[in-house]
Motif scaffolding. Structure first.
Motif, short mmCIF file in Angstrom:
data_model
loop_
_atom_site.label_atom_id
_atom_site.label_comp_id
_atom_site.label_asym_id
_atom_site.label_seq_id
_atom_site.Cartn_x
_atom_site.Cartn_y
_atom_site.Cartn_z
N ARG A 265 41.78 -18.40 27.18
CA ARG A 265 42.10 -17.00 27.42
C ARG A 265 41.04 -16.28 28.26
O ARG A 265 41.36 -15.55 29.20
CB ARG A 265 42.33 -16.28 26.09
CG ARG A 265 43.69 -16.61 25.48
CD ARG A 265 43.85 -16.06 24.09
NE ARG A 265 43.20 -16.91 23.10
CZ ARG A 265 43.38 -16.79 21.79
NH1 ARG A 265 44.18 -15.84 21.32
NH2 ARG A 265 42.77 -17.59 20.95
N THR A 266 39.78 -16.49 27.94
CA THR A 266 38.71 -15.84 28.71
C THR A 266 38.70 -16.34 30.14
O THR A 266 38.48 -15.56 31.09
CB THR A 266 37.34 -16.11 28.05
OG1 THR A 266 37.36 -15.60 26.73
CG2 THR A 266 36.23 -15.42 28.82
N LEU A 267 38.96 -17.63 30.32
CA LEU A 267 38.99 -18.20 31.66
C LEU A 267 40.09 -17.56 32.50
O LEU A 267 39.88 -17.25 33.69
CB LEU A 267 39.21 -19.72 31.60
CG LEU A 267 37.96 -20.59 31.48
CD1 LEU A 267 37.21 -20.32 30.18
CD2 LEU A 267 38.32 -22.08 31.58
N VAL A 268 41.27 -17.34 31.90
CA VAL A 268 42.36 -16.72 32.65
C VAL A 268 41.97 -15.31 33.09
O VAL A 268 42.20 -14.91 34.25
CB VAL A 268 43.65 -16.68 31.81
CG1 VAL A 268 44.72 -15.83 32.50
CG2 VAL A 268 44.18 -18.08 31.56
N THR A 269 41.35 -14.55 32.20
CA THR A 269 40.92 -13.20 32.55
C THR A 269 39.97 -13.22 33.75
O THR A 269 40.12 -12.43 34.69
CB THR A 269 40.23 -12.53 31.34
OG1 THR A 269 41.17 -12.44 30.27
CG2 THR A 269 39.74 -11.14 31.68
N GLU A 270 39.01 -14.13 33.72
CA GLU A 270 38.06 -14.23 34.83
C GLU A 270 38.74 -14.68 36.11
O GLU A 270 38.47 -14.14 37.19
CB GLU A 270 36.95 -15.22 34.47
CG GLU A 270 36.01 -14.77 33.36
CD GLU A 270 34.93 -15.81 33.08
OE1 GLU A 270 34.16 -16.12 34.01
OE2 GLU A 270 34.86 -16.32 31.95
N ILE A 271 39.62 -15.67 36.00
CA ILE A 271 40.30 -16.19 37.19
C ILE A 271 41.12 -15.10 37.87
O ILE A 271 41.06 -14.91 39.09
CB ILE A 271 41.20 -17.39 36.81
CG1 ILE A 271 40.34 -18.61 36.47
CG2 ILE A 271 42.17 -17.73 37.95
CD1 ILE A 271 41.11 -19.75 35.82
N VAL A 272 41.91 -14.35 37.08
CA VAL A 272 42.78 -13.32 37.65
C VAL A 272 41.93 -12.23 38.33
O VAL A 272 42.24 -11.78 39.44
CB VAL A 272 43.69 -12.72 36.56
CG1 VAL A 272 44.42 -11.49 37.09
CG2 VAL A 272 44.69 -13.77 36.08
N ALA A 273 40.84 -11.83 37.69
CA ALA A 273 39.98 -10.78 38.27
C ALA A 273 39.34 -11.26 39.57
O ALA A 273 39.28 -10.52 40.56
CB ALA A 273 38.90 -10.38 37.25
N LEU A 274 38.84 -12.48 39.58
CA LEU A 274 38.19 -13.00 40.79
C LEU A 274 39.19 -13.19 41.92
O LEU A 274 38.88 -12.91 43.10
CB LEU A 274 37.50 -14.33 40.47
CG LEU A 274 36.22 -14.23 39.62
CD1 LEU A 274 35.79 -15.61 39.15
CD2 LEU A 274 35.09 -13.56 40.41
N ARG A 275 40.39 -13.63 41.60
CA ARG A 275 41.41 -13.78 42.64
C ARG A 275 41.76 -12.43 43.25
O ARG A 275 41.94 -12.32 44.47
CB ARG A 275 42.66 -14.45 42.06
CG ARG A 275 42.50 -15.93 41.82
CD ARG A 275 43.74 -16.52 41.15
NE ARG A 275 43.63 -17.98 41.01
CZ ARG A 275 44.47 -18.72 40.33
NH1 ARG A 275 45.51 -18.16 39.71
NH2 ARG A 275 44.32 -20.04 40.26
N ASP A 276 41.87 -11.42 42.41
CA ASP A 276 42.19 -10.09 42.92
C ASP A 276 41.08 -9.58 43.83
O ASP A 276 41.35 -9.02 44.91
CB ASP A 276 42.41 -9.13 41.75
CG ASP A 276 42.91 -7.77 42.21
OD1 ASP A 276 44.03 -7.71 42.77
OD2 ASP A 276 42.18 -6.77 42.02
N GLU A 277 39.83 -9.77 43.41
CA GLU A 277 38.70 -9.35 44.24
C GLU A 277 38.70 -10.11 45.57
O GLU A 277 38.44 -9.52 46.64
CB GLU A 277 37.39 -9.57 43.50
CG GLU A 277 36.18 -9.05 44.25
CD GLU A 277 34.86 -9.32 43.55
OE1 GLU A 277 33.80 -9.05 44.16
OE2 GLU A 277 34.87 -9.83 42.41
N LYS A 278 38.96 -11.39 45.53
CA LYS A 278 39.01 -12.20 46.74
C LYS A 278 40.06 -11.67 47.72
O LYS A 278 39.79 -11.51 48.92
CB LYS A 278 39.33 -13.65 46.37
CG LYS A 278 39.59 -14.57 47.55
CD LYS A 278 39.85 -16.00 47.09
CE LYS A 278 40.20 -16.91 48.26
NZ LYS A 278 40.26 -18.33 47.87
N ALA A 279 41.25 -11.40 47.21
CA ALA A 279 42.33 -10.91 48.07
C ALA A 279 41.94 -9.60 48.74
O ALA A 279 42.16 -9.40 49.94
CB ALA A 279 43.61 -10.73 47.24
#
Length: 684
Positions: A265-279
């Motif tokens: 669960r924590t990994l998903v939160t981090e992944i989604v946030a980082l992907r959004d920042e990248k975009a």
């Protein structure tokens, strides 16, 4: 840079493949050799790039684009073996190195893609591309390469480049961790049954597979339900012991969310946030907009325009199906609602009642070896390929089989390897990949393609039998394999499956259609004990039942695609992915008795890397194409129509990414399809 005479024998074996038939010699290296090999190969790859940078001549296709395409051959070979091992036959040492190598490879990639001088050379070619007299394929590779650099941050300022490189490195590590956590949850869980009475309802072949799975885990006194789809799904389908179905279902549904070190669960939160920042760093509104910019769909709105009408139809059909299942439950004198662990069980009963057959009737006719032969035979009839198996060749596991592939004129095409059985060292699911992709540049190289499955392995000496779904999976992945094997392009960057994500599933899903054609079933569906050909009335029943349970199947898939899109278009931070998932499904009015085919904490397509992130919809997008493409063969009156097969080979399977996928499809079919053929095929 290391000199060639400093290379160890293990490095040479990993990078310069001298084994049988052009394979790596797996006897000459061990897991302990990968780390040092990556050290050398990464350095050599950078030296190749520096040679381009230090060239004093003005950039040309030859000294820049071609040189970059041919760089890093050692690294490609070593990485191909390593990532194959990480997915298909891993262990703690490989997993530890994967967690280190994934971010390291990302860092190396960023170093190349963000290099200003390198991009300047490529940009000079790109800006003058219309004056260079390039052929269509070379022009497309130049344009794709230039866009690849831009999408990887080549135009950002120094501060944003550093941040993007950091994001990519973190995402690589998080993706590796996500996949490993799911594998650990799957490998560590088993439901051991010691009372034979609790096997009630299970077919003989499933009992044998469960016995073999228990023995693999050191329990010769038991039968094991594992979280391999090849065991858990048929168990949920046939077991008449409801409380055991519930245990297995809950474990299957909760992979990746069990607390402790493997909780995702924590990994998903981090992944989604980082992907959004990248975009947003790259100028896109959200990660879905970034990912879809380079696809057939182009925008999130176009994806939703496809998914939502299908969702509404699927939900209505699932409601009707649920009512039918409730009648069965009531008819047994029970009063419980249809729960998730009940659906498959009662749906199978309803199928048996409605169509006078069940999976247990069909499975004895679907021998693994015969279905492999069927997949090969269809490739022979459509494309002229033939296959010769070679015994005794060492690969990554004793179960792996090796075939040499030949063209219609007898010339050698490449190699195909099949790794078919589930094991604790293999991640779940099924996939195709390449140890080596084909191309014609600078002498070229032949394809070495492999398929990985997770079918239940029978006890020693017994025949491996498949469900119809398993057989479809085998044909599907072999369709991907043909996309790699038949690729006929000059440039590595556009070889085989190097196409947009929502086009890549067309060759695989299309190939599935031939499995249930009468000539194929009549020839290859033979009883494993008697050798009897599958009865015609059973074929008729199978075909008649093809869209049975369509609501359930489509809700399972479409909900996963919609949640994927929601994660990657959200304008608010995702603080708890399970709460977010629940909120999205509530808005969609998700049926309570059905869960997503891939719930968020084990959604490997989306979170163990970004291959299908904001892209799970692509199976359905391609399904629109495959339903229409197969209709062309049906309309001709011959599902092996030679003229159509040649067009299919030329414009779909062999073309790779040489042209825009829409152009390729139109050249084959004459037009683009509407979703209606797909909706009808699904029975909605």
């Amino acid at each position: 840079m290391p000199q060639d005479n400093q290379m160890t024998p293990a490095y040479s074996a990993l990078s310069q493949w001298s084994g049988p038939l052009g394979l790596p010699d797996f006897s000459k290296f061990s897991d302990a050799d990968f780390n040092a090999a990556f050290d050398i190969a990464l350095e050599k790859d950078w030296a190749d790039v520096e040679a381009v940078l230090q060239n004093p001549d003005a950039p040309t296709i030859e000294n820049t684009l071609k040189a970059l395409q041919l760089s890093g051959r050692d690294l490609s070979h070593i990485a191909a073996i390593f990532w194959m091992r990480a997915g298909a036959h891993t262990n703690e040492d490989i997993q530890a190195l994967e967690r280190e190598v994934a971010p390291r490879m990302s860092r190396h990639h960023s170093r190349i893609m963000m290099n200003e001088a390198l991009f300047a050379r490529l940009d000079a070619l790109y800006q003058s591309r219309t004056k260079l007299g390039l052929d269509t394929e070379t022009l497309r590779v130049l344009e794709k390469s230039w866009k690849g650099f831009v999408r990887n941050g080549a135009k950002l300022n120094a501060q944003d480049k550093a941040r993007l490189a950091d994001i990519n490195e973190k995402l690589a590590g998080l993706g590796a961790g996500f996949g490993q956590n799911v594998l650990k949850d799957e490998a560590s869980w088993a439901l051991f049954i010691t009372d034979e009475a609790e096997l009630a309802g299970l077919p003989e072949q499933l009992r044998a597979a469960m016995k073999a799975a228990a023995e693999e885990r050191g329990r010769e006194d038991a039968w094991a339900v594992t979280l391999s789809r090849a065991i858990v799904e048929p168990f949920l389908t046939f077991s008449s012991v409801r409380h055991l179905r519930e245990k297995a279902y809950e474990a299957w549904a909760k992979r990746g969310e069990n607390g402790g070190a493997t909780d995702n669960r924590t990994l998903v939160t981090e992944i989604v946030a980082l992907r959004d920042e990248k975009a947003k760093l790259l100028g896109y509104a959200n990660f879905a907009a970034f990912k879809l910019d380079d696809t057939m769909a182009k925008t999130p709105d176009a994806v939703m325009d496809l998914l939502m009408p299908v969702w509404d139809k699927a939900k209505q059909r699932a409601s009707e199906e649920q009512a039918d299942l409730e009648k069965l439950i009531t008819g047994e004198g029970l009063n419980h609602p249809v729960a998730g662990w009940d659906w498959r069980y009662y749906a199978e009963k309803l199928r048996a009642e409605r169509f006078a057959f069940d999976e247990g009737d069909l499975k004895p006719y679907l021998q693994l070896n015969k279905i492999i032969e069927a997949a090969f035979d269809v490739a022979t009839r459509l494309f002229g390929l033939t296959f010769k198996e070679h015994q005794g060749i060492q690969t990554w596991h004793p179960d792996v089989r090796v075939w040499e592939v030949f063209n219609a004129d007898g010339s050698r095409r490449g190699l195909f390897l099949g790794d078919y059985f589930a094991r604790q060292s293999k991640r779940s699911g099924a996939w195709m990949s390449a140890l080596q992709s084909s191309h014609r540049l600078d002498g070229g190289q032949p394809p070495i393609i492999y398929n990985v499955m997770n079918f239940a392995k029978p006890p020693k000496g017994e025949v491996a039998l498949l469900s119809l779904d398993d057989a479809h999976t085998l044909f599907h992945e072999f369709g991907h394999a043909l996309h790699g094997l038949l690729s006929d392009v000059t440039w590595p960057a556009i070889s085989g499956t190097a196409v947009s994500r929502d086009f890549v599933e067309l060759p695989s899903q299309l190939y599935e259609h031939w499995l249930t054609e009468r000539p194929v079933l009549e020839k290859f569906a033979t009883h494993y004990k008697t050798g009897e050909t599958i009865p015609q009335d059973l074929i008729d029943k199978v075909l008649k039942a093809a869209t049975f349970n369509a609501g359930f199947n489509t809700v399972e898939f479409t909900s996963s695609a919609l949640v994927d899109m929601a994660f990657h278009t959200s304008d608010k931070p995702v603080t708890d992915p399970l709460v977010f998932e629940a909120e999205v499904l509530k808005k969609l009015d998700m049926p309570e008795a059905i869960i997503m085919r891939h719930r968020t904490p084990h959604f490997l397509h989306v979170f163990s890397g970004d291959g299908y992130s904001a892209g799970y919809y692509s199976y359905m997008w391609s399904e629109v194409l495959d339903a229409d493409a197969f209709a062309a063969f049906e309309e001709s009156g011959d599902v092996f129509n030679a003229d159509l097969a040649e067009k299919l080979k030329t414009h779909i399977y062999a073309a790779g990414g040489s042209k825009d996928p829409e152009e390729l499809y139109k050249t084959f079919r004459g037009r683009m399809p509407s979703p209606q053929a797909m909706i009808e095929k699904r029975g909605l």
